[in-house]
Enzyme design. Structure first.
Site, PDB file in Angstrom:
ATOM      1  N   TYR A 141       0.951  -1.327  -0.051  1.00 47.49           N
ATOM      2  CA  TYR A 141       0.287   0.066  -0.120  1.00 47.49           C
ATOM      3  C   TYR A 141       1.017   1.409   0.448  1.00 47.49           C
ATOM      4  CZ  TYR A 141      -4.965  -2.114   0.558  1.00 47.49           C
ATOM      5  OH  TYR A 141      -5.252  -2.741   0.983  1.00 47.49           O
ATOM      6  N   LYS A 188       2.576 -15.013   2.300  1.00 47.11           N
ATOM      7  CA  LYS A 188       3.517 -15.418   1.227  1.00 47.11           C
ATOM      8  C   LYS A 188       5.078 -16.237   1.405  1.00 47.11           C
ATOM      9  CE  LYS A 188       2.234 -17.781  -2.995  1.00 47.11           C
ATOM     10  NZ  LYS A 188       1.708 -18.671  -2.689  1.00 47.11           N
ATOM     11  N   ASP A 220      -3.197 -17.981   0.619  1.00 47.69           N
ATOM     12  CA  ASP A 220      -3.876 -18.680  -0.808  1.00 47.69           C
ATOM     13  C   ASP A 220      -4.652 -20.311  -0.116  1.00 47.69           C
ATOM     14  OD1 ASP A 220      -1.963 -19.985  -0.252  1.00 47.69           O
ATOM     15  OD2 ASP A 220      -1.464 -20.823  -2.264  1.00 47.69           O
ATOM     16  N   ASP A 244      -6.297  -7.044   4.044  1.00 45.91           N
ATOM     17  CA  ASP A 244      -7.603  -6.395   3.173  1.00 45.91           C
ATOM     18  C   ASP A 244      -8.544  -7.513   3.062  1.00 45.91           C
ATOM     19  OD1 ASP A 244      -9.159  -4.381   2.424  1.00 45.91           O
ATOM     20  OD2 ASP A 244      -8.075  -4.177   0.773  1.00 45.91           O
ATOM     21  N   ASP A 248     -11.758  -9.287   3.894  1.00 48.39           N
ATOM     22  CA  ASP A 248     -13.300  -9.029   3.443  1.00 48.39           C
ATOM     23  C   ASP A 248     -14.091 -10.051   3.364  1.00 48.39           C
ATOM     24  OD1 ASP A 248     -12.897  -6.080   3.104  1.00 48.39           O
ATOM     25  OD2 ASP A 248     -13.784  -6.363   0.997  1.00 48.39           O
TER      26      ASP A 248
HETATM   27  C1  IPM Z   1     -10.627  -0.908   3.947  1.00 47.48           C
HETATM   28  C2  IPM Z   1     -10.856  -0.939   3.035  1.00 47.48           C
HETATM   29  C3  IPM Z   1      -9.615  -0.115   2.590  1.00 47.48           C
HETATM   30  C4  IPM Z   1      -8.419  -0.694   2.590  1.00 47.48           C
HETATM   31  C5  IPM Z   1      -9.271   1.632   1.817  1.00 47.48           C
HETATM   32  C6  IPM Z   1     -10.948   2.075   1.356  1.00 47.48           C
HETATM   33  C7  IPM Z   1      -8.968   2.181   0.447  1.00 47.48           C
HETATM   34  O1  IPM Z   1     -10.751  -1.962   1.895  1.00 47.48           O
HETATM   35  O2  IPM Z   1     -10.387  -0.013   4.877  1.00 47.48           O
HETATM   36  O3  IPM Z   1     -10.207  -2.488   3.892  1.00 47.48           O
HETATM   37  O4  IPM Z   1      -7.840  -1.360   1.309  1.00 47.48           O
HETATM   38  O5  IPM Z   1      -7.649  -0.006   3.544  1.00 47.48           O
HETATM   39 MG    MG Z   2     -10.633  -3.477   2.374  1.00 47.74          MG
END
Ligand code: IPM
Ligand code: MG
Length: 371
Positions: A141, A188, A220, A244, A248
């Site tokens: 990032y 990884k 993975d 990240d 999710d």
């Molecule tokens: C998160 C989001 C952010 C990230 C984005 C909005 C930059 O997806 O907080 O998980 O990738 O960290």
């Molecule tokens: Mg995110």
């Protein structure tokens, strides 16, 4: 306790869910005799539109002079393919970096009331209780970026220092000590040098926490394990990008990404934000789930040692889920249960748990006075 809270609602559904989180905090302040004051500032697309920058100086200054930051969401489709360098997300990334919010803590729980709502089978997710520690200010990032002017080449560098790894690893091990005493490092290491450094440093540091067991998973495989057998995880420790993605994925366990809160912690500052995005299509429609924002407010309370208060917020959330007072992402399609009504119910329950019990325990959705 007195707390000065910087409120950064951001884009899309950010303002509406943040409003509900503040309602819950106000109810707590009243019940427990605290004084919370709020100051609002712009970030993201709204800030670009108004001030030309996704993180105006005043916003950063407000964050630095507040005790905590409550953040909504960031991103707008009009900037998705924007040429040039200004994007709303840069506001959030810059804020994380400037405030050195290096540890992003994302708890993932399977709510009893929603076990049948998740696309994953009930017996796999029952009892899941994971705490993800995602490194937030390093890795790909924030490494050097480059795009050739003629568009023929681009590069993002992934870098980590030992110190960046160690400071979050300590937090993850400390958290594990108060939990089931297991840390899983997701990396990884079969391919990446940065991952090999993570393994080396985390293995060394684990010696200071002899009661905690440490294991390793390639990312993975971890992505697969997260849906095959999520109960195996206690504390997950991982770098920025993997965290990240994995977080999710883990939100599927709870049944909706609209449920997952997070805390981003540094040495001097702390920010609380739902893990979901700005969901631009839903803006202003009253369908956004405010629970992730409300549970982020509960994490704020915990951060300041207000555990009973945080527990009260969580109980109110659980009660709303049990009664089906929820937004459409949780499968209850009732047009009158809006973002705001969920927030009202939760604040009301905090203020009058007894009354709310009486009024709501046997209700049929839609017949209550507040719905
Ligand atoms: C998160 C989001 C952010 C990230 C984005 C909005 C930059 O997806 O907080 O998980 O990738 O960290
Ligand atoms: Mg995110």
């Amino acid at each position: 306790m007195e707390l000065k809270i910087a409120v950064l609602p951001g884009d899309g559904i950010g303002p509406e869910v943040t409003t509900q989180a503040i309602k819950a905090l106000n109810a707590i302040a009243l019940e427990f005799d605290h004084k919370f004051t709020y100051k609002q500032a712009d970030i993201g697309a709204v800030a670009i539109d108004k001030a030309g920058s996704p993180l105006p100086d005043e916003t950063l200054e407000l964050c630095k002079t507040s005790d905590a930051i409550l953040f909504g969401a960031i991103g707008h489709p009009k900037y998705d393919n924007a040429e040039g360098s200004v994007r709303p997300e840069q506001g959030l990334l810059k804020m994380r970096k400037e405030l050195e919010l290096f540890a992003n803590v994302r708890p993932v729980k399977a709510f009893e009331a929603l076990l049948d709502h998740s696309p994953l089978k009930r017996h796999l997710i029952k009892g899941v209780d994971i705490s993800i520690y995602r490194e937030l200010t390093g890795g790909i990032y924030f490494g050097k970026k480059e795009t050739k002017e003629d568009g023929s080449y681009a590069s993002d560098l992934c870098e980590y220092s030992a110190e960046e790894i160690e400071r979050i690893a300590h937090l993850a091990f400390k958290a594990a000590m108060g939990r089931r005493k297991k840390v899983t490092l997701i990396d990884k290491a079969n391919v990446l040098d940065t991952s090999r450094l993570w393994r080396k440093k985390v293995t060394e540091l684990a010696k200071s926490y002899p009661e905690v067991s440490l294991d390793f998973l390639y990312v993975d495989n971890a992505a697969m394990q997260m849906i095959l057998n999520p109960r195996q995880f206690d504390v997950i420790l991982t770098e920025n990008m993997f965290g990240d993605i994995i977080s999710d994925e883990a939100s599927v366990i709870g049944g909706s990404i609209g449920l997952l809160p997070s805390a981003s912690i540094g040495k001097n500052y702390a920010l609380f934000e739902p893990i979901h995005g700005s969901y631009p299509q839903a803006t202003g429609q009253g369908i956004a789930n405010p629970i992730a924002a409300i549970l982020s407010a509960a994490m704020l309370l915990e951060h300041f040692g207000l555990f009973e208060e945080a527990e009260t917020v969580k109980e109110a959330v659980e009660r709303s889920l049990k009664l089906g007072i929820t937004t459409p992402d949780l499968g209850v399609k009732h047009e009158r249960i809006t973002t705001e009504k969920v927030g009202d119910f939760i604040a009301d329950f905090i203020s009058n748990p007894e009354d709310s019990n009486r009024n709501f325990s046997n209700i049929h959705i839609g017949q209550s006075t507040i719905i």
